[in-house]
Design an enzyme around this catalytic site. Structure first.
Site, short mmCIF file in Angstrom:
data_model
loop_
_atom_site.label_atom_id
_atom_site.label_comp_id
_atom_site.label_asym_id
_atom_site.label_seq_id
_atom_site.Cartn_x
_atom_site.Cartn_y
_atom_site.Cartn_z
CD GLU A 163 9.65 -11.40 -8.75
OE1 GLU A 163 9.44 -10.79 -7.85
OE2 GLU A 163 10.91 -11.31 -9.36
CE LYS A 171 11.37 -2.21 -6.13
NZ LYS A 171 11.57 -3.40 -6.91
NE ARG A 230 4.68 1.53 -0.13
CZ ARG A 230 5.83 1.34 0.60
NH1 ARG A 230 6.96 1.75 0.05
NH2 ARG A 230 5.79 0.82 1.66
CG HIS A 265 20.43 -35.95 -6.14
ND1 HIS A 265 21.13 -37.33 -5.70
CD2 HIS A 265 21.71 -35.34 -6.46
CE1 HIS A 265 22.48 -37.05 -5.86
NE2 HIS A 265 22.68 -36.00 -6.31
CD1 TRP A 319 -0.10 -5.95 -3.31
CD2 TRP A 319 -0.25 -6.87 -1.15
NE1 TRP A 319 0.13 -7.28 -3.37
CE2 TRP A 319 0.07 -7.71 -2.21
CE3 TRP A 319 -0.42 -6.87 0.11
CZ2 TRP A 319 0.31 -9.17 -1.57
CZ3 TRP A 319 -0.24 -8.24 0.60
CH2 TRP A 319 0.14 -9.24 -0.22
CB CYS A 335 -0.75 0.24 1.21
SG CYS A 335 -2.30 -1.09 1.26
CG ASN A 378 1.31 0.38 4.31
OD1 ASN A 378 0.90 -1.07 4.22
ND2 ASN A 378 2.60 0.60 4.39
N GLY A 379 -0.66 -1.40 6.41
CA GLY A 379 -0.20 -2.16 7.59
C GLY A 379 -1.56 -2.81 8.14
C1 AGP Z 1 12.00 -9.14 -6.48
O1 AGP Z 1 12.17 -9.28 -7.66
C2 AGP Z 1 10.96 -9.56 -5.62
N1 AGP Z 1 9.71 -8.59 -6.00
C3 AGP Z 1 10.97 -9.91 -4.07
O2 AGP Z 1 11.55 -11.16 -4.10
C4 AGP Z 1 11.97 -8.77 -3.37
O3 AGP Z 1 13.38 -8.95 -3.72
C5 AGP Z 1 11.98 -9.01 -1.73
O4 AGP Z 1 10.63 -8.75 -1.53
C6 AGP Z 1 12.91 -8.50 -0.83
O5 AGP Z 1 12.56 -7.00 -0.75
P1 AGP Z 1 13.68 -5.81 -0.51
O6 AGP Z 1 14.87 -6.06 -1.23
O7 AGP Z 1 12.99 -4.80 -0.70
O8 AGP Z 1 13.87 -6.23 0.98
#
Ligand code: AGP
Length: 602
Positions: free
Chosen positions: A482, A597, A27, A498, A74, A2, A100-101
Site C-alpha cells: 500500500e 481509506k 476519503r 507449493h 475520489w 469522497c 458521495n456515492g
Molecule cells: C488498510 O490499510 C487498508 N487501507 C484497507 O484494506 C482497509 O483496511 C479496508 O478497506 C477496510 O476498512 P475498514 O476497516 O474501515 O472497514
C-alpha cells in the site's frame, strides 16, 4: 470515499471548510473545492490536487460567506479534472451540490435534463442532482420541496449536501447508503462524512439514517424521512475522541504518529469494559456457528480471530473477506457474524452484515469510528476507541482490534470450560504489551530505518509466517505494498514450496516472522521454510526473539514475550519497515496513490 463538509455559522466559514476537508482527505484526494454564498452569489472555487495545494492555488480560504459546503474527491464517474471536482452548480448558479456515492440512474436523468435544456459542465453523476433540483424548483416548488423531490428520483447511493442562493444560512443534506453525520455547535451547525469533519468545533453529533434528510442552520437542525417527510426524532451523542487526537503533532506523517500511538491505543482497547467482551463471548459461545468478516486489513484481523478461536477455544469460526461473503456465507439464525471495521462504513462489510441479517443471523461488530453506519446496523457493537486514524493505511486500529480479539477468544475459552488458565495468563500478558511495543519502537527504529535504506531498491518482497503468524504476514505484506507501491506477498511458510519458491532469488527479501522458541513447533516449521529460502539464495530478514542465528541475513530483535502476544510485536516491526521504506522511496505516505481509506462503494 469522497469527503463532504458543510458549515453554517455567524462567522466566515471558508477556512474551517478547508481545514475540515483536509481532515477528511483520507476519503479521497484527487481534487477538491468549496462553495459559499456572498455578494457575488454562489461562489465555487475548486481544482485538481490535494487540499493544501488547491487551497493555496485557488484561494479557497479567502472565499467569503458564513455558510458553505466543501468536498474532497475520489473519482468514480469522470476523470480527475477541475470540471469534475465538486461542488457542482445548477445552470442558473442558484444551487451548489456536493455528493458521495454513485447515482446509478444518472444517464437517464442526464438525458431527461438535457432534453429540458440543461447544460452539463462535468462528466459526473453528481451534477444531475444540481440540475434536477433547479428543474423542480423552476416549477415553483419551495427549495426544500425541490430538494426532497430530486432525492426521490435518485437511484443508487448518496450522501449529499446542498446550498441555495435563495435560502441563505441553511444547508440541506441527505443520506442513503452513504455516510453523513451532523455536528451541533453553539449557534452553528455542521455536516460531514464522519465526525473528523467537525471534531475541533463540536463533539455533539447526530446520526442520520438511510432515507433521511436534514436542514441545518445556526439555530439547529431538523431531520425528516425523504419518502414521507415525516419528522424523525434524533438523540444527540457525545463523541469521546479528543479534538487534538486528529492532529499530526511533531510527527512527519500520520502513519508514523499512528504507529507510535499504539502503546496508548492498546491501553484503550484494554479499557473496553469486560462486560462488553463477556456479552459478545456469551453470544458467540451460544451460537452454533460463528463467522468473522472484514476486508483488506480487517480481513487479516478477522483471520487472526479465526486462528485464536481455533487455538484457544477449540472452535472453527471461519473468517471471510467481506467482498466475497455474499457468495461464500451461509446465513441462518444459528449463525453469529462478527464484522470488523475501522471506519464502520466499508461497503463490502456492511453488505456482508446486511446479507447475514437478511438470512436471520445474529450480528455484532468491532468498530472504531463512533456514529458510523455499522455501529447502528450491527446488533451488538464494541467500540474500540482508538481515536481518529487519519493515514489511509490502517495501523493502530488493526492493533486494537487484534487485542480485543485476544480478549474475546480468552473469554470464549473460559465460558466453554476449555480455558486451562489461558484467560488469566493472557490478561496479565496483555497488560504489559504497551511497554513492550514502546520498547520495540525505541530500540529498533534505527535498525529498521537502516534496513529500509539498504533494501528499498528491491522490487518484490515476501512476508512469511506459520500458524497465527500467517495473518500477520498477510497484513505485513499489505502494509508494504500500500505505502511503497512495491510488490509484496504475505504467505504461510508452508505454502511457499507449493509454487512460489520459483520466485525466490537474491533479489527477493523474505521477511520471516519468527516465533519465540517457547512456541517450539511453530518455531521449527518457520525455520524449515527459512531453510528452503536460503537454499535458493533468498535474503532472509528475520523479526525474531533469538539472540542471533546464522540462518538470518538480517535481524530485527523483538522484546521477549509469550506466544499469543508475540505476533503483535512482529506486526509493529512490519508496519515500521513499510513506513521507513516508503519514506526512503519518497512516497506519499499518508495518501498513497489510488487508495481511499473508507471504501463506501461496491
Ligand atoms: C488498510 O490499510 C487498508 N487501507 C484497507 O484494506 C482497509 O483496511 C479496508 O478497506 C477496510 O476498512 P475498514 O476497516 O474501515 O472497514
Amino acid at each position: 470515499m469522497c469527503g463532504i463538509v458543510g458549515v453554517v455559522s455567524r462567522e466566515e466559514v471558508a477556512s474551517r471548510l478547508v481545514d475540515s476537508i483536509a481532515r477528511l482527505e483520507y476519503r479521497g484526494y484527487d481534487s477538491c473545492g468549496v462553495a459559499t454564498l456572498n455578494s457575488v452569489g454562489l461562489e465555487v472555487r475548486k481544482g485538481v490536487g490535494p487540499v493544501a495545494e488547491v487551497a493555496a492555488r485557488e484561494g479557497l480560504k479567502s472565499a467569503h460567506g458564513t455558510f458553505g459546503i466543501a468536498h474532497t474527491r475520489w473519482a468514480t464517474h469522470g476523470g480527475v479534472s477541475r470540471e469534475n471536482a465538486h461542488p457542482h452548480l445548477s445552470c442558473d448558479g442558484q444551487f451548489a451540490v456536493v455528493h458521495n456515492g454513485i447515482i446509478s440512474n444518472h444517464h437517464a436523468l442526464r438525458r431527461e435534463l438535457l432534453d429540458r435544456g440543461h447544460r452539463f459542465l462535468s462528466e459526473t453523476d453528481t451534477e444531475v442532482i444540481a440540475h434536477l433540483i433547479e428543474e423542480i424548483y423552476r416549477q415553483e416548488a419551495p427549495v426544500e420541496e425541490a430538494f426532497v423531490q430530486a432525492l426521490r428520483r435518485l437511484e443508487g447511493s448518496f450522501a449529499t449536501a446542498m446550498i441555495a442562493a435563495v435560502e441563505p444560512q441553511k444547508i440541506l443534506c441527505a443520506r442513503d447508503k452513504s455516510p453523513l453525520i451532523l455536528g451541533i455547535g453553539d449557534e452553528e451547525c455542521f455536516v460531514g462524512s464522519d465526525v473528523n469533519a467537525f471534531l475541533p468545533y463540536t463533539r455533539t453529533a447526530v446520526e442520520l439514517d438511510d432515507g433521511e434528510y436534514a436542514v441545518i442552520s445556526r439555530d439547529g437542525f431538523s431531520v425528516r424521512a425523504i419518502a414521507s417527510r415525516e419528522i424523525r426524532k434524533k438523540r444527540a451523542m457525545n463523541i469521546q475522541w479528543s479534538p487534538q487526537s486528529a492532529e499530526k503533532a511533531h510527527y512527519r506523517h500520520y502513519m508514523e504518529k499512528e504507529i507510535c500511538e499504539q502503546p496508548d491505543v492498546i491501553r484503550r482497547a484494554l479499557q473496553v469494559p469486560q462486560r462488553e467482551i463477556s456479552e459478545l463471548a456469551r453470544r458467540m459461545s451460544a451460537a452454533k456457528r460463528n463467522v468473522f468478516v472484514g476486508v483488506g486489513t480487517t480481513y487479516y484481523v478477522a483471520l487472526f480471530g479465526q486462528y485464536l478461536l481455533a487455538a484457544l477455544a477449540g472452535e472453527f469460526a471461519p473468517a471471510l473477506s467481506s467482498d466475497e461473503a455474499g457468495t461464500l456465507g451461509v446465513w441462518d439464525p444459528d449463525t453469529l457474524v462478527l464484522a470488523i471495521s475501522q471506519s464502520g462504513e466499508t461497503f463490502d462489510t456492511l453488505q456482508a452484515l446486511r446479507h447475514a441479517k437478511a438470512g436471520g443471523a445474529q450480528t455484532a461488530a468491532i468498530v472504531n469510528v463512533p456514529g458510523s453506519t455499522m455501529t447502528r446496523e450491527a446488533k451488538l457493537v464494541i467500540e474500540q476507541n482508538s481515536g481518529p486514524e487519519i493515514c489511509v493505511i490502517s495501523t493502530k486500529a488493526a492493533m486494537a482490534q487484534m487485542v480485543l480479539l485476544i480478549r474475546l477468544a480468552a473469554e470464549i475459552a473460559r465460558l466453554k470450560g476449555v480455558d486451562r488458565g489461558t484467560a488469566s495468563r493472557l490478561a496479565a500478558e496483555l497488560e504489559v504489551l504497551p511497554e513492550l511495543v514502546q520498547a520495540l519502537l525505541a530500540s529498533q527504529r534505527v535498525r529498521i530505518r537502516e534496513l529500509a535504506t539498504r533494501y528499498h531498491g528491491m522490487r518484490s518482497w515476501f512476508f512469511l509466517g506459520r500458524g497465527i503468524y500467517t495473518p500477520v504476514a498477510y497484513e505485513s505484506a499489505l502494509k508494504m505494498k500500500e505505502v511503497t507501491y512495491l510488490h509484496a506477498e504475505g504467505m504461510a511458510g508452508g505454502f511457499l514450496k507449493h509454487g512460489t519458491l520459483s520466485l525466490i532469488d537474491p533479489q527477493t527479501p523474505c521477511v520471516f516472522l519468527v516465533p519465540n522458541r517457547e512456541d517450539r513447533e511453530l518455531y521449527d516449521l518457520t525455520m524449515s521454510s527459512m531453510a528452503e529460502v536460503r537454499a535458493r539464495a533468498g535474503r532472509v530478514i528475520a523479526f525474531a526473539f533469538d539472540e542471533g542465528n546464522e540462518s538470518f541475513d538480517e535481524m530485527v530483535a523483538l522484546p521477549e514475550t509469550s506466544p499469543w502476544i508475540a505476533p503483535l510485536l512482529h506486526l509493529v516491526g512490519a508496519q515500521l519497515l513499510a513506513y521507513e521504506t516508503a519514506v526512503v522511496l519518497g512516497r506519499n505516505v499518508d495518501r498513497p496513490r489510488s487508495l481511499a481509506k473508507s471504501v463506501t462503494v461496491a
